[in-house]
Design a protein around this motif. Structure first.
Motif, mmCIF file in Angstrom:
data_model
loop_
_atom_site.group_PDB
_atom_site.id
_atom_site.type_symbol
_atom_site.label_atom_id
_atom_site.label_comp_id
_atom_site.label_asym_id
_atom_site.label_seq_id
_atom_site.Cartn_x
_atom_site.Cartn_y
_atom_site.Cartn_z
ATOM 1 N N ASP A 355 0.791 -1.437 -0.065
ATOM 2 C CA ASP A 355 -0.091 0.002 0.280
ATOM 3 C C ASP A 355 0.529 1.548 0.105
ATOM 4 O O ASP A 355 0.277 1.987 -0.637
ATOM 5 N N ILE A 356 2.116 1.462 0.816
ATOM 6 C CA ILE A 356 2.837 2.796 1.108
ATOM 7 C C ILE A 356 3.664 2.212 -0.553
ATOM 8 O O ILE A 356 3.617 3.655 -0.945
ATOM 9 N N TRP A 357 3.595 1.422 -1.393
ATOM 10 C CA TRP A 357 4.369 1.999 -2.869
ATOM 11 C C TRP A 357 3.580 1.983 -3.697
ATOM 12 O O TRP A 357 3.477 3.369 -4.046
ATOM 13 N N ARG A 358 2.164 2.087 -3.409
ATOM 14 C CA ARG A 358 1.079 2.275 -4.190
ATOM 15 C C ARG A 358 0.855 3.953 -4.613
ATOM 16 O O ARG A 358 0.718 4.936 -4.520
ATOM 17 N N ARG A 359 0.553 4.413 -2.641
ATOM 18 C CA ARG A 359 0.866 5.933 -2.240
ATOM 19 C C ARG A 359 1.273 6.342 -2.406
ATOM 20 O O ARG A 359 1.000 7.807 -3.094
ATOM 21 N N GLU A 360 2.687 6.664 -2.711
ATOM 22 C CA GLU A 360 3.851 7.026 -3.160
ATOM 23 C C GLU A 360 4.200 7.799 -4.592
ATOM 24 O O GLU A 360 4.303 7.842 -4.764
ATOM 25 N N PHE A 361 3.359 6.237 -5.505
ATOM 26 C CA PHE A 361 3.878 6.728 -6.432
ATOM 27 C C PHE A 361 2.341 7.613 -6.661
ATOM 28 O O PHE A 361 2.391 8.816 -8.061
ATOM 29 N N ASP A 369 3.152 5.140 -15.015
ATOM 30 C CA ASP A 369 3.199 4.517 -13.666
ATOM 31 C C ASP A 369 3.758 3.400 -13.420
ATOM 32 O O ASP A 369 3.941 2.421 -14.457
ATOM 33 N N PRO A 370 3.820 2.734 -12.968
ATOM 34 C CA PRO A 370 4.597 1.369 -12.139
ATOM 35 C C PRO A 370 3.716 0.356 -12.382
ATOM 36 O O PRO A 370 2.980 0.376 -11.907
ATOM 37 N N ASP A 371 4.717 -0.234 -13.206
ATOM 38 C CA ASP A 371 3.722 -2.191 -13.001
ATOM 39 C C ASP A 371 3.325 -2.903 -11.778
ATOM 40 O O ASP A 371 4.459 -2.854 -10.582
ATOM 41 N N PRO A 372 2.721 -2.738 -11.362
ATOM 42 C CA PRO A 372 1.099 -3.214 -10.328
ATOM 43 C C PRO A 372 2.096 -4.828 -9.864
ATOM 44 O O PRO A 372 2.608 -4.729 -8.811
ATOM 45 N N ASP A 373 2.881 -5.199 -10.919
ATOM 46 C CA ASP A 373 3.297 -7.093 -10.655
ATOM 47 C C ASP A 373 4.784 -6.240 -10.077
ATOM 48 O O ASP A 373 5.355 -7.274 -8.929
ATOM 49 N N ALA A 374 5.476 -5.084 -10.619
ATOM 50 C CA ALA A 374 6.809 -4.880 -9.957
ATOM 51 C C ALA A 374 6.643 -4.602 -8.402
ATOM 52 O O ALA A 374 6.909 -4.594 -7.640
ATOM 53 N N LEU A 375 5.057 -3.499 -8.428
ATOM 54 C CA LEU A 375 4.910 -3.205 -7.360
ATOM 55 C C LEU A 375 5.236 -4.449 -6.013
ATOM 56 O O LEU A 375 5.493 -4.262 -4.357
ATOM 57 N N THR A 404 9.646 -0.013 -14.528
ATOM 58 C CA THR A 404 9.943 -1.129 -14.306
ATOM 59 C C THR A 404 10.617 -2.353 -13.602
ATOM 60 O O THR A 404 10.905 -1.482 -12.809
ATOM 61 N N LEU A 405 10.200 -3.812 -13.928
ATOM 62 C CA LEU A 405 10.743 -4.511 -12.525
ATOM 63 C C LEU A 405 11.646 -4.292 -11.823
ATOM 64 O O LEU A 405 12.448 -4.687 -11.032
ATOM 65 N N GLY A 406 12.541 -4.261 -13.344
ATOM 66 C CA GLY A 406 14.463 -4.205 -12.702
ATOM 67 C C GLY A 406 14.173 -2.795 -12.828
ATOM 68 O O GLY A 406 15.582 -3.234 -11.543
#
Length: 705
Positions: A355-361, A369-375, A404-406
């Motif tokens: 949730d913190i990753w999502r809120r920060e972005f 937007d970051p890849d949800p799988d990467a988060l 990306t994930l990388g």
């Protein structure tokens, strides 16, 4: 005939607080009355002469104040002014509140008001200089206050630096003479507070990091945090220290601790202030910070550098009845203080991290937007706190490249790498799975270990195994003779799992001083547990050795080191690989805790041939090399083979322009390797290749034709 009132001070407006204004007026009027006494014969101030003349002068002054028109007018104004004592119900931080808190007498309140008047008005400072007969002495002294105040017996307690007005920093003394002649001043921070006690002021040393009114749900705090806050609910009557520890590592600064402190503030109703980042840590910094927190009713957070910069911080803050959060890595820093239970700042769990990753972005409003799988994967792999996540998200949001994930995992690795410290060094993996030569049984064990690590975080987070096994990681033992591929296999693990590999530097971990080894190991494991990293313990038997029967104190402390390692390995959340060629020397308790044990024997003939073929670089010609003969006749480990190939390439490069190896050069390198490891050639081995080697080479090696 009505008389116009005399101006009470210079051009500076009087204090807005009625209590302070009354006492400042009282101080200024008494100084003006004293000035009229000095002017009666147009003579300068001579306080020493007045003191020597004693009661005679006091009697003359009283008669003068009653008879002289100006003095009598000022004296009437003084008598009209009230001289109230402090009130407990007064606004916190006001002069009336200070007077009540410190139980000041009227004479002590007067002396405080005298210092306040001098600090806020240049005209008053000049008046003080005139009264003291020296233009450079613009600060009041206790001797001057005794002349101005009617009851001189109320002032002697102020001669001691232990008086609360001095010990708490409301007044400070320049030590340039005796207690009676030393100048006394009021810090501007106190002046600003007394000018407007109801208004929030920005102290230069402090920043507000938690407000009771900020959005914080007290119910979300842990039970331990709620219990601690209930202990802190009542105003402190003395300095109370709250040690702060955290499951994460790195600097225990205000940003990292703010979420927990906001929960504390919501429960206690008091804000929390912290020393500003980058502020010069001096004794006055601590004094001013504690003074401001006491006056404003806030709690104080001391960062580690403040504690390290002033080892006597407890003595400096002891006079202040405030709560002090002390963020230190070592509990010894709070020894001797009146301490409450430790505040444990726990790292967020997987769901909270996601949730913190999502809120920060979302907060940063990134263009991509970051890849949800990467988060999700970053939340799985890296157990970092909210402050670290915010730093990473902000750094990635500055660019326009896709998140990306990388890129996300690389940024996380970089963040965690700064926390490991000198106890371990980062290793760049050189090999992949296809480079590793193992028999079928070992290959299956190794692939099973890779699969387990790839699914560990997801299984703990989604299958619920993390609760039962405390999110424990995986530890593996690679055992076998030197050169059989243990280090190479660890590098392959790191490369296949795409996680950083750290080789433990035993010189930085082991310490002869009692307790230091445990501290070094704690810092190392705490940092490593924030991410899925591979900790590689080479020569593991030197660290994880067997405990011995206690005969001396050294034996007892050595066993303590081993016991601590046992405990930390049990709850280590990453991947630990122990490599040893002396498995029998490792403590059995460690072996029971290892989830995987892979034996690395000397490779078989077929494996040796594959190692020879894989070790020689593809750009090097091997037309003249007989791999079957090398694999059949020389029972060498992979490490020996790599050493031979390197030596052969170096020898061939000295006489050839093109990259190519001949059999004679390779066999010459084999002979040198045999000499190095103390193994002789047998006549049979020599005769296997004697007909193919030049005479000069066979003669030097003693080959029988």
């Amino acid at each position: 005939m009505s008389r116009k009132p005399i101006a009470l001070a210079g051009e500076t407006p009087p204090p807005r607080d009625a209590f302070a204004r009354t006492w400042v007026d009282q101080a200024v009027l008494r100084m003006r009355r004293e000035l009229s006494w000095l002017w009666r014969e147009n003579r300068p101030a001579d306080p020493f002469a007045d003191w020597l003349r004693g009661e005679v002068v006091r009697g003359e002054r009283r008669r003068f104040f009653a008879e002289d028109t100006t003095a009598r007018y000022i004296d009437e104004k003084i008598r009209e002014l009230k001289t109230p004592l402090g009130r407990r119900s007064a606004q916190r931080g006001s002069l009336a509140w200070i007077a009540s808190e410190l139980d000041l007498s009227r004479g002590e309140i007067f002396f405080t008001a005298l210092a306040l008047a001098a600090a806020r008005d240049g005209g008053v400072a000049q008046l003080i200089a005139v009264l003291q007969g020296d233009p450079n002495r613009q600060l009041p002294t206790l001797g001057l206050a005794q002349r101005l105040w009617d009851d001189a017996h109320e002032l002697p307690p102020l001669s001691s630096d232990a008086h609360p007005l001095f010990s708490r920093g409301v007044l400070r003394r320049h030590d340039t003479g005796s207690e009676w002649t030393s100048p006394v001043f009021m810090p501007m921070a106190v002046v600003r507070r007394l000018e407007a006690p109801a208004r929030r002021l920005e102290a230069p040393e402090l920043e507000r990091i938690a407000e009771p009114s900020e959005a914080a749900n007290p119910a979300e705090a842990t039970v331990e945090t709620q219990l601690l806050a209930s202990r802190m609910a009542a105003p402190s009557q003395s300095m109370q220290v709250i040690p702060v520890s955290t499951t994460s590592t790195g600097r225990l600064d205000a940003r990292r601790l703010a979420p927990t402190l906001r929960s504390i503030a919501a429960l206690t109703g008091r804000p929390v202030d912290a020393i500003r980042p980058g502020a010069a840590i001096k004794s006055t910094t601590l004094d001013n910070a504690a003074l401001e927190c006491w006056l404003s009713g806030s709690d104080l957070l001391l960062p580690p550098d403040a504690v390290a910069a002033d080892s006597g911080w407890q003595n400096r803050l002891r006079p202040f009845p405030i709560y002090v959060f002390v963020a230190v890595q070592d509990d010894a820093a709070t020894t001797g203080a009146q301490a409450l239970p430790t505040l444990e700042v726990t790292a967020p769990d997987y769901a909270a991290r996601r949730d913190i990753w999502r809120r920060e972005f979302e907060r940063l409003g990134t263009a991509v937007d970051p890849d949800p799988d990467a988060l999700r994967e970053a939340a799985y792999r890296y157990r970092i706190d909210a402050a670290s996540i915010a730093d990473i998200a902000e750094a990635l949001s500055r660019g326009s490249a896709p998140i990306t994930l990388g890129r996300l995992l690389a940024a996380c690795r970089q963040q965690v790498g700064t926390l490991i410290g000198p106890q371990a060094s980062l290793v760049a993996p050189r090999f992949r799975r296809q480079d590793l030569v193992l028999d079928a049984e070992r290959g299956e064990q190794f692939d099973r270990l890779i699969a387990a690590m790839r699914n560990l975080s997801r299984t703990h987070a989604e299958w619920g195994t993390g609760h039962a096994w405390s999110d424990a990681g995986i530890s593996a033992l690679f055992a076998g003779p030197s050169g059989t591929g243990k280090t190479m296999s660890a590098e392959v693990l790191a490369a296949e799992l795409d996680i950083p590999m750290y080789r433990i530097d035993l010189s930085q971990v082991m310490n002869k001083y009692i307790g230091e080894t445990e501290k070094n190991l704690k810092r190392l494991f705490d940092a490593a547990e924030q991410a899925e990293v591979l900790l590689f313990f080479d020569e593991a038997d030197s660290v994880f050795g067997q405990r011995v029967q206690t005969r001396t104190a050294n034996d007892r402390f050595a066993n303590m080191d081993v016991s601590y390692l046992l405990e930390r390995m049990d709850r280590f959340r990453g991947l630990a690989v122990l490599a040893t060629n002396r498995k029998k020397d490792i403590d059995e308790a460690f072996l029971r805790r290892l989830r995987y044990t892979i034996e690395f024997p000397i490779p078989s003939e077929g494996e040796r041939k594959r190692i020879w073929q894989k070790t020689i670089p593809p750009q090097v010609s091997t037309r003249d090399v007989d791999f079957d003969l090398l694999a059949r006749e020389f029972a060498l480990s992979g490490g020996n083979i790599r050493s031979i190939v390197l030596n052969a390439c170096l020898a061939a490069a000295a006489s050839a322009r093109e990259p190519a190896l001949s059999m004679d050069v390779v066999l010459d390198a084999v002979h040198r390797e045999y000499e190095k490891i103390g193994r002789p050639f047998t006549p049979e081995q020599k005769n296997q290749w004697s007909m193919r080697a030049p005479a000069a080479l066979t003669g030097r090696l003693g080959v029988v034709r």
